[in-house]
Design a protein around this motif. Structure first.
Motif, PDB file in Angstrom:
ATOM      1  N   SER A 210      54.611  76.150  48.192  1.00  0.00           N
ATOM      2  CA  SER A 210      55.895  75.864  47.740  1.00  0.00           C
ATOM      3  C   SER A 210      56.993  76.890  47.355  1.00  0.00           C
ATOM      4  O   SER A 210      58.084  76.807  47.706  1.00  0.00           O
ATOM      5  CB  SER A 210      55.598  75.483  46.309  1.00  0.00           C
ATOM      6  N   ILE A 211      56.547  77.919  47.089  1.00  0.00           N
ATOM      7  CA  ILE A 211      57.267  79.099  46.944  1.00  0.00           C
ATOM      8  C   ILE A 211      58.061  79.653  48.120  1.00  0.00           C
ATOM      9  O   ILE A 211      59.371  80.088  48.089  1.00  0.00           O
ATOM     10  CB  ILE A 211      56.391  80.417  46.194  1.00  0.00           C
ATOM     11  N   GLY A 212      57.312  79.576  49.135  1.00  0.00           N
ATOM     12  CA  GLY A 212      57.732  80.105  50.259  1.00  0.00           C
ATOM     13  C   GLY A 212      58.872  79.279  50.830  1.00  0.00           C
ATOM     14  O   GLY A 212      59.802  79.498  51.336  1.00  0.00           O
ATOM     15  N   ALA A 213      58.644  77.562  50.789  1.00  0.00           N
ATOM     16  CA  ALA A 213      59.331  76.792  51.016  1.00  0.00           C
ATOM     17  C   ALA A 213      60.765  76.998  50.300  1.00  0.00           C
ATOM     18  O   ALA A 213      61.989  76.692  50.775  1.00  0.00           O
ATOM     19  CB  ALA A 213      59.058  75.366  50.528  1.00  0.00           C
ATOM     20  N   ILE A 214      60.824  77.070  48.905  1.00  0.00           N
ATOM     21  CA  ILE A 214      61.819  77.638  48.266  1.00  0.00           C
ATOM     22  C   ILE A 214      62.793  78.574  48.329  1.00  0.00           C
ATOM     23  O   ILE A 214      64.049  78.614  48.776  1.00  0.00           O
ATOM     24  CB  ILE A 214      61.527  77.595  46.613  1.00  0.00           C
ATOM     25  N   ILE A 215      62.094  79.792  48.994  1.00  0.00           N
ATOM     26  CA  ILE A 215      62.693  80.810  49.278  1.00  0.00           C
ATOM     27  C   ILE A 215      63.415  80.730  50.567  1.00  0.00           C
ATOM     28  O   ILE A 215      64.602  80.872  50.854  1.00  0.00           O
ATOM     29  CB  ILE A 215      61.752  82.121  49.198  1.00  0.00           C
ATOM     30  N   THR A 216      62.562  80.251  51.547  1.00  0.00           N
ATOM     31  CA  THR A 216      63.213  80.065  53.090  1.00  0.00           C
ATOM     32  C   THR A 216      64.387  78.877  53.108  1.00  0.00           C
ATOM     33  O   THR A 216      65.149  78.913  53.745  1.00  0.00           O
ATOM     34  CB  THR A 216      62.315  80.035  53.971  1.00  0.00           C
ATOM     35  N   GLY A 217      64.125  77.997  52.150  1.00  0.00           N
ATOM     36  CA  GLY A 217      65.185  76.827  52.194  1.00  0.00           C
ATOM     37  C   GLY A 217      66.555  77.606  51.629  1.00  0.00           C
ATOM     38  O   GLY A 217      67.523  77.310  52.395  1.00  0.00           O
ATOM     39  N   HIS A 218      66.348  78.330  50.719  1.00  0.00           N
ATOM     40  CA  HIS A 218      67.717  78.727  50.108  1.00  0.00           C
ATOM     41  C   HIS A 218      68.471  79.771  51.241  1.00  0.00           C
ATOM     42  O   HIS A 218      69.607  79.826  51.542  1.00  0.00           O
ATOM     43  CB  HIS A 218      67.600  79.494  48.894  1.00  0.00           C
ATOM     44  N   LEU A 219      67.491  80.665  51.759  1.00  0.00           N
ATOM     45  CA  LEU A 219      68.010  81.432  52.906  1.00  0.00           C
ATOM     46  C   LEU A 219      68.619  80.699  54.290  1.00  0.00           C
ATOM     47  O   LEU A 219      69.467  81.210  54.539  1.00  0.00           O
ATOM     48  CB  LEU A 219      66.870  82.418  53.243  1.00  0.00           C
ATOM     49  N   ALA A 220      67.672  79.718  54.466  1.00  0.00           N
ATOM     50  CA  ALA A 220      68.260  78.873  55.570  1.00  0.00           C
ATOM     51  C   ALA A 220      69.601  78.291  55.371  1.00  0.00           C
ATOM     52  O   ALA A 220      70.617  78.211  56.172  1.00  0.00           O
ATOM     53  CB  ALA A 220      67.257  77.772  55.994  1.00  0.00           C
ATOM     54  N   ARG A 221      69.705  77.733  54.107  1.00  0.00           N
ATOM     55  CA  ARG A 221      71.205  76.906  53.753  1.00  0.00           C
ATOM     56  C   ARG A 221      72.250  77.917  53.747  1.00  0.00           C
ATOM     57  O   ARG A 221      73.413  77.702  54.334  1.00  0.00           O
ATOM     58  CB  ARG A 221      70.899  76.323  52.532  1.00  0.00           C
ATOM     59  N   ALA A 222      72.003  79.291  53.356  1.00  0.00           N
ATOM     60  CA  ALA A 222      72.980  80.213  53.302  1.00  0.00           C
ATOM     61  C   ALA A 222      73.432  80.644  54.918  1.00  0.00           C
ATOM     62  O   ALA A 222      74.370  80.832  55.060  1.00  0.00           O
ATOM     63  CB  ALA A 222      72.442  81.456  52.512  1.00  0.00           C
ATOM     64  N   GLU A 223      72.267  80.845  55.590  1.00  0.00           N
ATOM     65  CA  GLU A 223      72.370  81.392  57.150  1.00  0.00           C
ATOM     66  C   GLU A 223      73.253  80.074  57.734  1.00  0.00           C
ATOM     67  O   GLU A 223      74.111  80.458  58.698  1.00  0.00           O
ATOM     68  CB  GLU A 223      71.336  81.247  57.710  1.00  0.00           C
ATOM     69  N   ILE A 224      72.953  78.813  57.385  1.00  0.00           N
ATOM     70  CA  ILE A 224      73.767  77.812  58.207  1.00  0.00           C
ATOM     71  C   ILE A 224      75.150  77.457  57.681  1.00  0.00           C
ATOM     72  O   ILE A 224      76.038  77.474  58.544  1.00  0.00           O
ATOM     73  CB  ILE A 224      73.001  76.468  57.847  1.00  0.00           C
ATOM     74  N   ARG A 225      75.227  77.945  56.385  1.00  0.00           N
ATOM     75  CA  ARG A 225      76.823  78.019  55.831  1.00  0.00           C
ATOM     76  C   ARG A 225      77.429  79.059  56.380  1.00  0.00           C
ATOM     77  O   ARG A 225      78.761  79.020  56.866  1.00  0.00           O
ATOM     78  CB  ARG A 225      76.710  78.158  54.381  1.00  0.00           C
ATOM     79  N   ARG A 226      76.930  80.379  56.927  1.00  0.00           N
ATOM     80  CA  ARG A 226      77.707  81.414  57.397  1.00  0.00           C
ATOM     81  C   ARG A 226      78.042  81.167  58.892  1.00  0.00           C
ATOM     82  O   ARG A 226      78.802  81.631  59.406  1.00  0.00           O
ATOM     83  CB  ARG A 226      76.673  82.524  57.233  1.00  0.00           C
ATOM     84  N   GLU A 227      76.968  80.194  59.563  1.00  0.00           N
ATOM     85  CA  GLU A 227      77.253  80.035  60.977  1.00  0.00           C
ATOM     86  C   GLU A 227      77.127  78.753  61.516  1.00  0.00           C
ATOM     87  O   GLU A 227      76.244  78.436  62.058  1.00  0.00           O
ATOM     88  CB  GLU A 227      76.245  80.638  61.784  1.00  0.00           C
ATOM     89  N   PRO A 228      78.002  77.912  60.962  1.00  0.00           N
ATOM     90  CA  PRO A 228      77.988  76.252  61.163  1.00  0.00           C
ATOM     91  C   PRO A 228      78.188  76.050  62.706  1.00  0.00           C
ATOM     92  O   PRO A 228      77.868  75.058  63.111  1.00  0.00           O
ATOM     93  CB  PRO A 228      78.964  75.843  60.415  1.00  0.00           C
ATOM     94  N   GLN A 229      78.815  76.997  63.463  1.00  0.00           N
ATOM     95  CA  GLN A 229      79.018  76.677  65.020  1.00  0.00           C
ATOM     96  C   GLN A 229      78.070  76.852  65.703  1.00  0.00           C
ATOM     97  O   GLN A 229      77.821  75.937  66.749  1.00  0.00           O
ATOM     98  CB  GLN A 229      80.291  77.287  65.423  1.00  0.00           C
ATOM     99  N   ARG A 230      76.949  77.813  65.010  1.00  0.00           N
ATOM    100  CA  ARG A 230      75.637  78.128  65.882  1.00  0.00           C
ATOM    101  C   ARG A 230      74.591  77.482  65.397  1.00  0.00           C
ATOM    102  O   ARG A 230      73.445  77.161  66.230  1.00  0.00           O
ATOM    103  CB  ARG A 230      75.614  79.491  65.811  1.00  0.00           C
ATOM    104  N   LEU A 231      74.468  77.170  64.247  1.00  0.00           N
ATOM    105  CA  LEU A 231      73.245  76.787  63.532  1.00  0.00           C
ATOM    106  C   LEU A 231      73.404  75.379  63.075  1.00  0.00           C
ATOM    107  O   LEU A 231      74.396  75.011  62.339  1.00  0.00           O
ATOM    108  CB  LEU A 231      72.697  77.516  62.540  1.00  0.00           C
ATOM    109  N   GLN A 232      72.158  74.508  63.095  1.00  0.00           N
ATOM    110  CA  GLN A 232      72.156  73.309  62.281  1.00  0.00           C
ATOM    111  C   GLN A 232      70.733  73.201  61.617  1.00  0.00           C
ATOM    112  O   GLN A 232      69.849  74.196  61.777  1.00  0.00           O
ATOM    113  CB  GLN A 232      72.430  72.051  62.945  1.00  0.00           C
TER     114      GLN A 232
END
Length: 92
Positions: free
Chosen positions: A31-53
């Motif tokens: 659960s802790i891993g899901a929370i951390i990586t979920g927030h990191l993933a959303r930030a990564e997707i917002r930074r590169e919306p043309q490349r990532l979904q």
């Protein structure tokens, strides 16, 4: 007409898998891993919306992670209140 192919964020996939593991094999750590990586993933997707979904995968991982953590907190609170009450009754 070349349409750029967007790939799923690896962190979003990890978040979803960790969220599922948080309810099955790795109750608290997943659960802790899901929370951390979920927030990191959303930030990564917002930074590169043309490349990532995969924002939905990240959100699902976050929801599973936070629900599991909330369940743990409520469970521990009930445990402490129940046995604390029994201890208090036993000493009076």
């Amino acid at each position: 007409m070349n349409v750029p192919v967007r790939q799923n964020s690896t962190l979003a996939i990890i978040s979803l898998v960790a969220g599922i593991l948080g309810w099955t094999l790795l109750p608290f750590l997943g659960s802790i891993g899901a929370i951390i990586t979920g927030h990191l993933a959303r930030a990564e997707i917002r930074r590169e919306p043309q490349r990532l979904q995969g924002d939905g995968l990240a959100v699902a991982g976050l929801i599973l992670g936070w629900l599991s953590v909330a369940t743990w907190i409520v469970g521990i609170l009930i445990f402490v209140l129940f046995f604390g009450g029994l201890f208090w009754l036993g000493n009076h």
